[in-house]
Motif scaffolding. Structure first.
Motif, PDB file in Angstrom:
ATOM      1  N   GLN A  15       1.015  -1.280   0.052  1.00 30.01           N
ATOM      2  CA  GLN A  15      -0.374  -0.172   0.301  1.00 30.01           C
ATOM      3  C   GLN A  15       1.164   1.086   0.239  1.00 30.01           C
ATOM      4  O   GLN A  15       0.613   2.485  -0.332  1.00 30.01           O
ATOM      5  CB  GLN A  15      -0.912  -0.377   0.989  1.00 30.01           C
ATOM      6  N   ARG A  16       1.720   1.266   0.437  1.00 26.93           N
ATOM      7  CA  ARG A  16       2.560   2.389   0.976  1.00 26.93           C
ATOM      8  C   ARG A  16       3.816   2.843  -0.660  1.00 26.93           C
ATOM      9  O   ARG A  16       3.539   3.433  -0.934  1.00 26.93           O
ATOM     10  CB  ARG A  16       3.892   2.332   2.139  1.00 26.93           C
ATOM     11  N   GLU A  17       4.153   1.745  -1.166  1.00 26.14           N
ATOM     12  CA  GLU A  17       4.641   1.347  -2.572  1.00 26.14           C
ATOM     13  C   GLU A  17       3.175   2.247  -2.956  1.00 26.14           C
ATOM     14  O   GLU A  17       3.946   3.408  -4.607  1.00 26.14           O
ATOM     15  CB  GLU A  17       5.144   0.334  -3.497  1.00 26.14           C
ATOM     16  N   ILE A  18       2.606   1.627  -3.574  1.00 24.92           N
ATOM     17  CA  ILE A  18       1.104   2.098  -4.493  1.00 24.92           C
ATOM     18  C   ILE A  18       0.962   3.387  -4.279  1.00 24.92           C
ATOM     19  O   ILE A  18       0.635   4.664  -5.112  1.00 24.92           O
ATOM     20  CB  ILE A  18      -0.058   1.335  -4.572  1.00 24.92           C
ATOM     21  N   ALA A  19       0.870   4.065  -2.827  1.00 28.57           N
ATOM     22  CA  ALA A  19       0.326   5.487  -2.724  1.00 28.57           C
ATOM     23  C   ALA A  19       1.964   6.963  -3.431  1.00 28.57           C
ATOM     24  O   ALA A  19       1.264   7.465  -3.770  1.00 28.57           O
ATOM     25  CB  ALA A  19       0.345   5.501  -1.211  1.00 28.57           C
ATOM     26  N   ARG A  20       3.065   5.607  -2.543  1.00 29.38           N
ATOM     27  CA  ARG A  20       4.110   6.287  -3.747  1.00 29.38           C
ATOM     28  C   ARG A  20       4.000   6.720  -5.222  1.00 29.38           C
ATOM     29  O   ARG A  20       4.389   7.670  -5.857  1.00 29.38           O
ATOM     30  CB  ARG A  20       5.387   5.887  -3.676  1.00 29.38           C
ATOM     31  N   GLN A  21       3.710   5.526  -5.690  1.00 26.90           N
ATOM     32  CA  GLN A  21       3.638   5.422  -7.356  1.00 26.90           C
ATOM     33  C   GLN A  21       2.812   6.984  -7.644  1.00 26.90           C
ATOM     34  O   GLN A  21       2.788   7.940  -8.596  1.00 26.90           O
ATOM     35  CB  GLN A  21       3.609   4.470  -7.711  1.00 26.90           C
ATOM     36  N   LEU A  22       1.015   6.573  -6.991  1.00 27.41           N
ATOM     37  CA  LEU A  22       0.207   7.587  -7.018  1.00 27.41           C
ATOM     38  C   LEU A  22       0.893   9.050  -7.201  1.00 27.41           C
ATOM     39  O   LEU A  22       0.616   9.325  -7.990  1.00 27.41           O
ATOM     40  CB  LEU A  22      -0.539   7.336  -6.380  1.00 27.41           C
ATOM     41  N   ARG A  23       1.085   9.407  -5.916  1.00 23.32           N
ATOM     42  CA  ARG A  23       1.816  10.583  -5.580  1.00 23.32           C
ATOM     43  C   ARG A  23       2.561  11.285  -6.573  1.00 23.32           C
ATOM     44  O   ARG A  23       2.272  12.239  -7.611  1.00 23.32           O
ATOM     45  CB  ARG A  23       2.273  10.516  -4.801  1.00 23.32           C
ATOM     46  N   GLY A  24       3.450  10.380  -7.453  1.00 19.87           N
ATOM     47  CA  GLY A  24       4.578  10.996  -8.758  1.00 19.87           C
ATOM     48  C   GLY A  24       3.233  11.087 -10.296  1.00 19.87           C
ATOM     49  O   GLY A  24       4.211  11.605 -10.954  1.00 19.87           O
ATOM     50  N   TRP A  25       2.290  10.602  -9.915  1.00 21.80           N
ATOM     51  CA  TRP A  25       1.260  11.191 -11.127  1.00 21.80           C
ATOM     52  C   TRP A  25       0.864  12.047 -11.321  1.00 21.80           C
ATOM     53  O   TRP A  25      -0.148  12.350 -12.676  1.00 21.80           O
ATOM     54  CB  TRP A  25       0.833   9.374 -11.395  1.00 21.80           C
ATOM     55  N   THR A  26       0.822  12.625 -10.159  1.00 19.93           N
ATOM     56  CA  THR A  26      -1.026  13.216 -10.280  1.00 19.93           C
ATOM     57  C   THR A  26      -0.328  14.750 -10.796  1.00 19.93           C
ATOM     58  O   THR A  26      -1.107  15.357 -12.030  1.00 19.93           O
ATOM     59  CB  THR A  26      -0.589  14.491  -9.154  1.00 19.93           C
ATOM     60  N   TRP A  27       1.004  15.217 -11.483  1.00 14.68           N
ATOM     61  CA  TRP A  27       1.255  16.313 -12.311  1.00 14.68           C
ATOM     62  C   TRP A  27       0.928  16.347 -13.887  1.00 14.68           C
ATOM     63  O   TRP A  27       1.048  16.656 -14.231  1.00 14.68           O
ATOM     64  CB  TRP A  27       2.786  16.768 -12.228  1.00 14.68           C
ATOM     65  N   ARG A  28       1.463  14.681 -13.934  1.00 12.06           N
ATOM     66  CA  ARG A  28       1.486  14.043 -15.366  1.00 12.06           C
ATOM     67  C   ARG A  28       0.504  14.620 -15.720  1.00 12.06           C
ATOM     68  O   ARG A  28      -0.250  14.291 -17.100  1.00 12.06           O
ATOM     69  CB  ARG A  28       1.796  12.734 -15.257  1.00 12.06           C
ATOM     70  N   LYS A  29      -0.423  13.743 -14.760  1.00 14.80           N
ATOM     71  CA  LYS A  29      -2.308  13.700 -15.642  1.00 14.80           C
ATOM     72  C   LYS A  29      -2.596  14.894 -16.077  1.00 14.80           C
ATOM     73  O   LYS A  29      -3.474  14.919 -16.280  1.00 14.80           O
ATOM     74  CB  LYS A  29      -3.068  12.982 -14.050  1.00 14.80           C
ATOM     75  N   VAL A  30      -2.202  16.195 -15.035  1.00  9.95           N
ATOM     76  CA  VAL A  30      -2.722  16.834 -15.098  1.00  9.95           C
ATOM     77  C   VAL A  30      -2.139  17.799 -16.751  1.00  9.95           C
ATOM     78  O   VAL A  30      -2.866  18.713 -17.588  1.00  9.95           O
ATOM     79  CB  VAL A  30      -2.302  18.032 -14.182  1.00  9.95           C
ATOM     80  N   VAL A  31      -0.607  18.071 -16.471  1.00 11.47           N
ATOM     81  CA  VAL A  31      -0.229  17.947 -17.978  1.00 11.47           C
ATOM     82  C   VAL A  31      -1.058  16.650 -18.800  1.00 11.47           C
ATOM     83  O   VAL A  31      -0.895  17.826 -20.320  1.00 11.47           O
ATOM     84  CB  VAL A  31       1.239  17.389 -18.079  1.00 11.47           C
ATOM     85  N   VAL A  32      -1.206  15.997 -19.143  1.00 14.64           N
ATOM     86  CA  VAL A  32      -1.597  15.293 -20.084  1.00 14.64           C
ATOM     87  C   VAL A  32      -3.092  14.988 -20.458  1.00 14.64           C
ATOM     88  O   VAL A  32      -3.535  15.746 -21.305  1.00 14.64           O
ATOM     89  CB  VAL A  32      -2.058  13.567 -20.180  1.00 14.64           C
TER      90      VAL A  32
END
Length: 91
Positions: A15-32
């Motif tokens: 769960q910690r690893e999934i949360a870490r990966q999702l935090r990194g995707w936030t700016w990318r999704k906004v840009v996309v």
């Protein structure tokens, strides 16, 4: 350590690893989403201009050059390329 404790520890780590990966995707999704939406709006506007709905204070030639199919297509493709990349794993 019991099997239940080991399973709980493994679940918490996952769960910690999934949360870490999702935090990194936030700016990318906004840009996309921004690139795809802006690109699609440019393509729609350009199509409407060619259909005769002339509402922008810009000549047809300038619109073809600055806000035409190429720019709209590039923005949409850039959004898809950025969205399709996987984040690099840092350990």
């Amino acid at each position: 350590m019991s099997a239940a404790e080991a399973a709980a520890r493994e679940r918490a780590q996952m769960q910690r690893e999934i949360a870490r990966q999702l935090r990194g995707w936030t700016w990318r999704k906004v840009v996309v989403y921004a690139l795809v939406i802006v690109g699609a709006l440019i393509v729609i506007n350009h199509t409407l201009m060619h259909m005769g709905l002339d509402w922008m204070p810009m000549s047809q030639g300038r619109q073809d050059l600055f806000a035409g199919w190429p720019l709209g297509g590039v923005l949409v493709l850039a959004g898809f390329v950025i969205g399709g990349q996987t984040p690099s794993a840092t350990k």
